[in-house]
Structure formats: structure tokens, C-alpha cells
Design a protein around this motif. Sequence first.
Motif, PDB file in Angstrom:
ATOM      1  N   ARG A  77       0.806  -1.211   0.000  1.00 17.96           N
ATOM      2  CA  ARG A  77       0.000   0.000   0.000  1.00 17.96           C
ATOM      3  C   ARG A  77       0.853   1.281   0.000  1.00 17.96           C
ATOM      4  N   THR A  78       2.012   1.243   0.642  1.00 15.22           N
ATOM      5  CA  THR A  78       2.832   2.461   0.794  1.00 15.22           C
ATOM      6  C   THR A  78       4.014   2.544  -0.153  1.00 15.22           C
ATOM      7  N   GLY A  79       4.419   1.427  -0.763  1.00 14.89           N
ATOM      8  CA  GLY A  79       5.605   1.424  -1.617  1.00 14.89           C
ATOM      9  C   GLY A  79       6.899   1.325  -0.841  1.00 14.89           C
ATOM     10  N   MET A  80       6.815   1.140   0.473  1.00 16.13           N
ATOM     11  CA  MET A  80       8.014   0.976   1.300  1.00 16.13           C
ATOM     12  C   MET A  80       8.598  -0.426   1.148  1.00 16.13           C
ATOM     13  N   VAL A  81       9.839  -0.532   1.560  1.00 15.24           N
ATOM     14  CA  VAL A  81      10.470  -1.835   1.748  1.00 15.24           C
ATOM     15  C   VAL A  81      10.702  -1.980   3.253  1.00 15.24           C
ATOM     16  N   ILE A  82      10.130  -3.039   3.834  1.00 10.80           N
ATOM     17  CA  ILE A  82      10.266  -3.270   5.275  1.00 10.80           C
ATOM     18  C   ILE A  82      11.152  -4.490   5.471  1.00 10.80           C
ATOM     19  N   ARG A  83      12.128  -4.320   6.338  1.00 12.53           N
ATOM     20  CA  ARG A  83      13.096  -5.398   6.558  1.00 12.53           C
ATOM     21  C   ARG A  83      13.260  -5.610   8.065  1.00 12.53           C
ATOM     22  N   PHE A  84      13.311  -6.948   8.447  1.00 10.96           N
ATOM     23  CA  PHE A  84      13.511  -7.303   9.857  1.00 10.96           C
ATOM     24  C   PHE A  84      14.691  -8.256   9.948  1.00 10.96           C
ATOM     25  N   ASP A  85      15.704  -7.838  10.713  1.00  5.26           N
ATOM     26  CA  ASP A  85      16.893  -8.668  10.916  1.00  5.26           C
ATOM     27  C   ASP A  85      16.885  -9.193  12.352  1.00  5.26           C
ATOM     28  N   HIS A  86      16.933 -10.571  12.459  1.00  2.00           N
ATOM     29  CA  HIS A  86      16.916 -11.220  13.783  1.00  2.00           C
ATOM     30  C   HIS A  86      17.859 -12.414  13.708  1.00  2.00           C
ATOM     31  N   PRO A  87      18.530 -12.709  14.787  1.00  2.00           N
ATOM     32  CA  PRO A  87      19.445 -13.857  14.741  1.00  2.00           C
ATOM     33  C   PRO A  87      18.759 -15.162  14.371  1.00  2.00           C
ATOM     34  N   GLU A  88      17.475 -15.320  14.688  1.00  2.00           N
ATOM     35  CA  GLU A  88      16.785 -16.580  14.406  1.00  2.00           C
ATOM     36  C   GLU A  88      15.903 -16.498  13.166  1.00  2.00           C
ATOM     37  N   HIS A  89      15.358 -15.322  12.918  1.00  2.00           N
ATOM     38  CA  HIS A  89      14.415 -15.214  11.788  1.00  2.00           C
ATOM     39  C   HIS A  89      14.507 -13.807  11.184  1.00  2.00           C
ATOM     40  N   SER A  90      14.777 -13.728   9.899  1.00  2.00           N
ATOM     41  CA  SER A  90      14.864 -12.443   9.185  1.00  2.00           C
ATOM     42  C   SER A  90      13.998 -12.514   7.942  1.00  2.00           C
ATOM     43  N   TRP A  91      13.464 -11.368   7.556  1.00  2.00           N
ATOM     44  CA  TRP A  91      12.659 -11.317   6.333  1.00  2.00           C
ATOM     45  C   TRP A  91      12.710  -9.897   5.727  1.00  2.00           C
ATOM     46  N   GLN A  92      12.265  -9.786   4.476  1.00  2.00           N
ATOM     47  CA  GLN A  92      12.285  -8.489   3.742  1.00  2.00           C
ATOM     48  C   GLN A  92      11.142  -8.511   2.762  1.00  2.00           C
ATOM     49  N   THR A  93      10.378  -7.416   2.676  1.00  2.00           N
ATOM     50  CA  THR A  93       9.178  -7.398   1.838  1.00  2.00           C
ATOM     51  C   THR A  93       9.458  -7.244   0.352  1.00  2.00           C
ATOM     52  N   GLY A  94      10.648  -6.879  -0.015  1.00  2.00           N
ATOM     53  CA  GLY A  94      10.960  -6.683  -1.430  1.00  2.00           C
ATOM     54  C   GLY A  94      12.441  -6.343  -1.620  1.00  2.00           C
ATOM     55  N   PRO A  95      12.871  -6.251  -2.863  1.00  2.00           N
ATOM     56  CA  PRO A  95      14.292  -5.953  -3.110  1.00  2.00           C
ATOM     57  C   PRO A  95      14.637  -4.508  -2.706  1.00  2.00           C
ATOM     58  N   LEU A  96      15.873  -4.324  -2.302  1.00  2.00           N
ATOM     59  CA  LEU A  96      16.349  -2.968  -1.987  1.00  2.00           C
ATOM     60  C   LEU A  96      16.493  -2.144  -3.263  1.00  2.00           C
ATOM     61  N   PRO A  97      16.336  -0.829  -3.174  1.00  2.00           N
ATOM     62  CA  PRO A  97      16.516   0.017  -4.370  1.00  2.00           C
ATOM     63  C   PRO A  97      17.927  -0.135  -4.943  1.00  2.00           C
ATOM     64  N   ARG A  98      18.048   0.151  -6.230  1.00  2.00           N
ATOM     65  CA  ARG A  98      19.332   0.026  -6.921  1.00  2.00           C
ATOM     66  C   ARG A  98      20.358   1.012  -6.340  1.00  2.00           C
ATOM     67  N   PHE A  99      21.558   0.527  -6.130  1.00  2.00           N
ATOM     68  CA  PHE A  99      22.685   1.302  -5.597  1.00  2.00           C
ATOM     69  C   PHE A  99      22.496   1.697  -4.124  1.00  2.00           C
ATOM     70  N   PHE A 100      21.444   1.189  -3.469  1.00  2.00           N
ATOM     71  CA  PHE A 100      21.237   1.513  -2.058  1.00  2.00           C
ATOM     72  C   PHE A 100      22.307   0.816  -1.221  1.00  2.00           C
ATOM     73  N   ASN A 101      22.914   1.572  -0.279  1.00  4.13           N
ATOM     74  CA  ASN A 101      24.017   1.015   0.505  1.00  4.13           C
ATOM     75  C   ASN A 101      23.970   1.618   1.908  1.00  4.13           C
ATOM     76  N   PHE A 102      23.716   0.769   2.902  1.00  3.41           N
ATOM     77  CA  PHE A 102      23.669   1.249   4.286  1.00  3.41           C
ATOM     78  C   PHE A 102      25.040   1.767   4.742  1.00  3.41           C
ATOM     79  N   GLY A 103      26.107   1.129   4.232  1.00  3.76           N
ATOM     80  CA  GLY A 103      27.454   1.503   4.670  1.00  3.76           C
ATOM     81  C   GLY A 103      27.847   2.914   4.268  1.00  3.76           C
ATOM     82  N   ARG A 104      27.280   3.451   3.207  1.00  9.62           N
ATOM     83  CA  ARG A 104      27.625   4.800   2.731  1.00  9.62           C
ATOM     84  C   ARG A 104      26.515   5.815   2.981  1.00  9.62           C
TER      85      ARG A 104
END
Length: 435
Positions: A77-104
Motif C-alpha cells: 500500500r505504501t511502496g516501502m520496503v520493510i526489513r527485519f533482521d533477527h538472529p533466528e528469523h529475518s525477512w524483507q518485503t521486497g528488493p532494496l533500491p538500486r545502488f542503495f548502501n547502508f554503509g555509505r
Amino acid sequence: MKPRRVKRLFGSVFTRLLLATLAAGLAITFTVIAGFMIIRLHTENDFKRNLLFYTEYLVEDLGDPPDEHRAQEIARRTGMVIRFDHPEHSWQTGPLPRFFNFGRAWIHQDASGMQMGSSKGHHFIRLSHAGGELIFIATRDPHHSDEAIWILTAMAVAMGAILGLAYFYIRRILKPLHALKAGVDEVGAGRLSHRIPEAGHGELRDLAEAFNAMAERLNRLLHSKEQLLLDVSHELRSPITRLKVQLEFLEDADARESLRSDLAEMEAMVATLLESARLRHTAAALSLKSVSMGDLIRSLIPEFKDRRPGVEPGPLVDVPVNADPEKMRSVLRNLLDNALKHTPDDGPAVSISMAHRQDRLEIVVEDRGEGIPAAALPHLFEPFYRPDISRSRKTGGYGLGLSLCKAIVDAHGGSIDLVSTPGEGTRVTVGLLLR
């Protein structure tokens, strides 16, 4: 491009006006851009604050632990990408945008512990939740970059069109200045009858009218001066003739010869004045015919065979020109006589040569004599002007020779130029048009 031409280009009024227009346009553009950036900065701050509040509602809606199916629905509905990182269970609603980089990414931590950042225009919020890390990424429209490129291209084209219109408009405004410069050149060359168009309105029209009025006044003043010389010369002829007659009855032979020499000098001066005035008023005084200037020069050189250091002919060409042979003989005789007067007897011979330059014939008289001071060069063709301020009889003449030469050459539609360096010599070039 030569440095002098570059300096002249950037020193012109037209270039400076164009650069001023360009600078003003760029200043306005940067001001608008700065204003939009400030507005965008404030808008982004509001956007980030609202996004933080919205994220709190989303976190409550997802639950603890977050529901992946609910996250998929929110992402759709919103066009967001939601991601959950957990040591036991992780998931992501869709691919990350092109050239997106958390490190930079640029990251700012809120007082509540939430981290907000952006990468390649995509904003994201990262927070600790349910023993893991929950990330909300607000993706940018993929067509945004293309639209931005089109907008920037349109702005560049519009700016170019504006500058182009400014260029032609400034040229149109300054067009009378080109006519004014041409008028100044014509008047400077002695053609005082030239007038410039009094077109347009405003200051430039006033300037054109003032220029034409100035040229008219100068023309009347010079005409009055020449007419006065002409009238005086005519009036002097009769008393000179009477003096010559009375001189024959003088008994003292020495005094008679001295006075006869003075009268001959006065008579020659009067004749030169009359000839100069007649040639300046009209070219009708010329008896034009087809003349081989090479043959004319060859016939003239023997007249100076007894004058030291002598006259040495250079390359001569037999190209016919439409000229008055006697008048041109007088010009060349005068130039050779001047060159010999100002060259030491033991110096190099005076040279006279010819060259065929496309539609004109050039005759060059050159000496290696004493030369002429630079301050005197602009005045050499003025009547009665002589660089020799003592006006001694050693150099002779009345300061009318070069003036008469110019009058004759001008009557032929030609040109005469003189360059000289003190201590090195003088070079005079006579140019005649080939018809």
C-alpha cells in the motif's frame, strides 16, 4: 587568437554587456536554486519528523514480534520496503533500491534511539525491535531521475534561448555604435563629408546627431581655412609678379640675386598651395590615362644620378594603372627628394621598388637615413608641418611636399603610408588601385 585580439574582445562594450547579462542570469538562477534548497531543507525536516511519527504507528501495527504478512500488506500500500533482521528469523518485503548502501548512507540518530538516514535519495529509518532490527525504507520513484534530467535539460535549453535572445538584442541596441566607429574612421581619414544614420531614439540617436553636427562644423572650418589659403595665394601672385619686374631695375647685383631667390621660393610656395587646394577640392584636376608605373619610375631615376648617395631601383613591374602621369611623377620625385635630403652622402642608396598585391599596386620608397621622431609621424601629411623645427634651408621645403603627395594620391583613390624609426630610416608606401 592573438593576445591583442583577445584583449580587444573582452574590452568591448558588447562583450561586457553580454557577460553582465550572463552574470545576472546566473546570479538569479543560483538565488532561486538556493531558495528552493532552503525550502526543501525545511520540508525535509518536516517530512522526517512526520516519518518518525508514522513509523511509530507502523511498529505498533506490525506487533511484537513483527508480522511478516502484515508488513507485506503495508509495503504494497505504501511502496516501502520493510526489513527485519533477527538472529533466528529475518525477512524483507521486497528488493532494496538500486545502488542503495547502508554503509555509505548519511545517518542521524533521534533522541528516542531511532536512526534516520538516506542513500541515493532513498530515506530509511532503523530501530531496535523485538530483539532484532526493524528497517523501513521509503523508496524514491524510479522515474524521478529521468524527470530530473529532462527538467535540467529544459532549463539549460531555456537559459540558452534567453542568452541567445539577449545576444541579438544587445547587438541591435549597440548597432549605432558600429556606425559611429565607422564614421570616426572616415572622418579620421579626412573624409569630412561622411555622415552616420540618425536612426533609433534615445542617447545613441543624440550621439549620432552630435557626431554629424561636429563633422559638419569641422568640414566648414577646414573648408574656410583652405579657401583662405587659396585666396591669399591668388592675391600674392600679382605683387610677386610686380616685384620681379621691379627687381630687374635694382643696380646692386648681389642684392638682386638674393631677392630673386627669395621671390622664386615664394612663387614656388604659392604654386604648391594652389595645386594642393585644387586637388583637395576635386579629382577633376587629374588627366587620367593608362600608365606603366614601372616605365615612369625608370624615366625618373636619371634625374637623381648626381645626388648622393643615389637612387637604386628594386623590383619593378609593368602593370598599367589609370593615373595622371605628371602628377604621379611629382609624387615620386618629392618622395625621392625627401629621402635623399635626410640620408647621409656616405649612407646606403635610397631604394624604390614595386609590388603587385591582388587588386592594388604598391610603390615603396625607402631610405636608411636619420628617421623621423614618433611624435611627428601623425602630422607629416598636414600642410606646413615639418619635423625640423628650425625650418632651416639645409633641408629645404615648406612643409607642403607630403601634403601635396597625399592630396594627389587621394585624388587617385589610393593610399599613402609612412613608417619611420629614428636612426634606422623611413619607408613610404604608395598604394594605387588597379582598374
